[in-house]
Design a protein around this motif. Structure first.
Motif, PDB file in Angstrom:
ATOM      1  N   PHE A 112       0.748  -1.282  -0.025  1.00 18.47           N
ATOM      2  CA  PHE A 112       0.115   0.015  -0.002  1.00 18.47           C
ATOM      3  C   PHE A 112       0.898   1.273   0.219  1.00 18.47           C
ATOM      4  N   THR A 113       2.247   1.161   0.138  1.00 12.28           N
ATOM      5  CA  THR A 113       2.878   2.210  -0.015  1.00 12.28           C
ATOM      6  C   THR A 113       4.026   2.411  -0.981  1.00 12.28           C
ATOM      7  N   GLY A 114       3.728   1.627  -2.021  1.00 11.29           N
ATOM      8  CA  GLY A 114       4.539   1.581  -3.189  1.00 11.29           C
ATOM      9  C   GLY A 114       5.686   1.066  -3.116  1.00 11.29           C
ATOM     10  N   GLY A 115       5.824  -0.093  -2.566  1.00 14.67           N
ATOM     11  CA  GLY A 115       6.879  -1.207  -2.317  1.00 14.67           C
ATOM     12  C   GLY A 115       8.305  -0.546  -1.704  1.00 14.67           C
ATOM     13  N   GLN A 116       9.318  -0.802  -2.195  1.00 12.54           N
ATOM     14  CA  GLN A 116      10.590  -0.306  -1.527  1.00 12.54           C
ATOM     15  C   GLN A 116      11.067   1.098  -2.115  1.00 12.54           C
ATOM     16  N   ARG A 119      10.275   7.270   0.402  1.00 14.03           N
ATOM     17  CA  ARG A 119       9.354   8.515   0.558  1.00 14.03           C
ATOM     18  C   ARG A 119      10.118   9.682   1.159  1.00 14.03           C
ATOM     19  N   ALA A 120       9.737  10.853   0.746  1.00 11.83           N
ATOM     20  CA  ALA A 120      10.218  12.312   1.148  1.00 11.83           C
ATOM     21  C   ALA A 120       9.695  12.401   2.490  1.00 11.83           C
ATOM     22  N   PHE A 121      10.218  12.005   3.700  1.00  9.22           N
ATOM     23  CA  PHE A 121       9.807  12.483   4.790  1.00  9.22           C
ATOM     24  C   PHE A 121      10.039  13.697   5.137  1.00  9.22           C
ATOM     25  N   PRO A 122       9.376  14.335   5.902  1.00 10.92           N
ATOM     26  CA  PRO A 122       9.547  15.925   6.308  1.00 10.92           C
ATOM     27  C   PRO A 122      10.564  15.653   7.554  1.00 10.92           C
ATOM     28  N   ASP A 123      11.555  16.615   7.547  1.00 10.05           N
ATOM     29  CA  ASP A 123      12.284  16.721   8.969  1.00 10.05           C
ATOM     30  C   ASP A 123      11.548  17.587   9.987  1.00 10.05           C
ATOM     31  N   LEU A 124      11.120  16.783  10.949  1.00  8.94           N
ATOM     32  CA  LEU A 124      10.115  17.453  11.919  1.00  8.94           C
ATOM     33  C   LEU A 124      10.800  18.376  12.754  1.00  8.94           C
ATOM     34  N   ARG A 211      16.877   7.701   7.099  1.00 10.65           N
ATOM     35  CA  ARG A 211      17.024   6.478   6.588  1.00 10.65           C
ATOM     36  C   ARG A 211      16.627   6.170   5.317  1.00 10.65           C
ATOM     37  N   SER A 212      16.510   5.146   4.266  1.00  9.12           N
ATOM     38  CA  SER A 212      16.219   5.100   3.329  1.00  9.12           C
ATOM     39  C   SER A 212      14.380   4.723   3.360  1.00  9.12           C
ATOM     40  N   PRO A 213      13.522   5.346   3.715  1.00  8.57           N
ATOM     41  CA  PRO A 213      12.429   5.488   4.379  1.00  8.57           C
ATOM     42  C   PRO A 213      11.322   4.664   3.467  1.00  8.57           C
TER      43      PRO A 213
END
Length: 289
Positions: A112-116, A119-124, A211-213
């Motif tokens: 459901f998240t597009g495999g491996q 994603r570009a996670f925001p730096d909180l 990480r490679s998220p």
């Protein structure tokens, strides 16, 4: 020397997140007697809900809060399975159940998240923070370590000084007796799962940008989480805190060496192996004699 110090300090963000995860693993094990292999996968559920909402254009704060709720609810669902369906099972059976659920969660998460694909996670928590010996400590590192320390102190004080904490200790040590005495066993157990899910989700949101998220990679952070918990023998919150930070720092040091950088992911496995060998030293010494 300065480059090594920079690498070590760079590992503090990951170390703080590992410490939070390790404390959560110890928390779940001590209070509901479950070795929770799904811990980081449940946190990844919340983290990916957050990043997908951000990608759809939602503001960051509502997306973070929604992800936090999603991770908490996912953890409660797994807790419901172990608490209701496997309440009378042995700890090894419950651990096997969570291991099976981990595989299912990773498979569904990747689907459901597009495999491996990362994603570009925001730096909180951005910002340079402050300097130690000329080396910059980021705000993310400071917050991660601070949260880990605060969580450790809060959990210890809660279990040692509150009525609910006393009930939770009774739940972990004598669940049937606690239920006969009127302690709301199931409600407290689900509360433990909910708190663990919420805190784990926060930790995953903090570490994801480093990480490679993809969903699988974040879910497999259960390995350093277990390594940190194992340092504390799945019993000591403080030892898990120190173990998690140490693992992050060692990973950071490894990344500073060209030949070792590609092997830094092996650090948690080496920690697990070392702790297990050390725990067996007495038996091996007796055999040798």
């Amino acid at each position: 020397m300065e480059s090594l110090l920079t690498s070590a300090i760079a590992g503090l963000s990951a170390g703080g997140a590992y410490a939070i995860l390790g404390v959560c693993v110890v928390f779940t094990y001590r209070l509901v007697a479950v070795v929770n292999f799904t811990a980081t996968a449940l946190g990844a559920v919340g983290a990916f809900v957050m990043v997908m909402l951000v990608e759809y254009g939602y503001p960051l704060v509502p997306a973070v809060l929604t992800g936090l709720v999603a991770g908490t609810l996912a953890s409660v669902m797994v807790g419901f399975v172990t608490t209701i369906w496997f309440s009378g099972s042995t700890p090894s059976v419950k651990a096997a159940v969570t291991a099976a659920l981990l595989v299912c969660l990773i498979a569904l998460g990747l689907r459901f998240t597009g495999g491996q694909h990362p994603r570009a996670f925001p730096d909180l928590i951005g910002g340079a923070g402050f300097k130690i010996a000329g080396v910059t400590v980021t705000n993310a590192s400071f917050v991660a370590i601070g949260l880990a320390v605060a969580l450790t102190i809060a959990v210890e004080q809660f279990l040692g000084r509150t009525r609910t904490g006393l009930q939770l200790r009774a739940l972990s040590e004598r669940p049937m007796a606690a239920e006969l005495l009127g302690v709301p066993v199931r409600r407290l157990a689900l509360g433990v799962w909910a708190l663990s899910g919420a805190v784990t989700t926060i930790a995953l949101m903090l570490i994801a940008p480093l990480r490679s998220p993809d969903f699988g990679s974040l879910s497999l952070l259960v390995v350093p989480a277990f390594a940190a918990a194992l340092v504390g023998s799945f019993n000591s919150f403080r030892a898990a805190l120190v173990g998690g930070i140490a693992i992050g720092v060692i990973e950071g040091l490894a990344s500073g060496f060209v030949g070792l950088n590609q092997y830094r992911a092996a650090v948690p496995f080496l920690v697990i192996l070392t702790v297990l060998m050390w725990s067996q030293r007495g038996a091996r010494w007796d055999e040798a004699r």
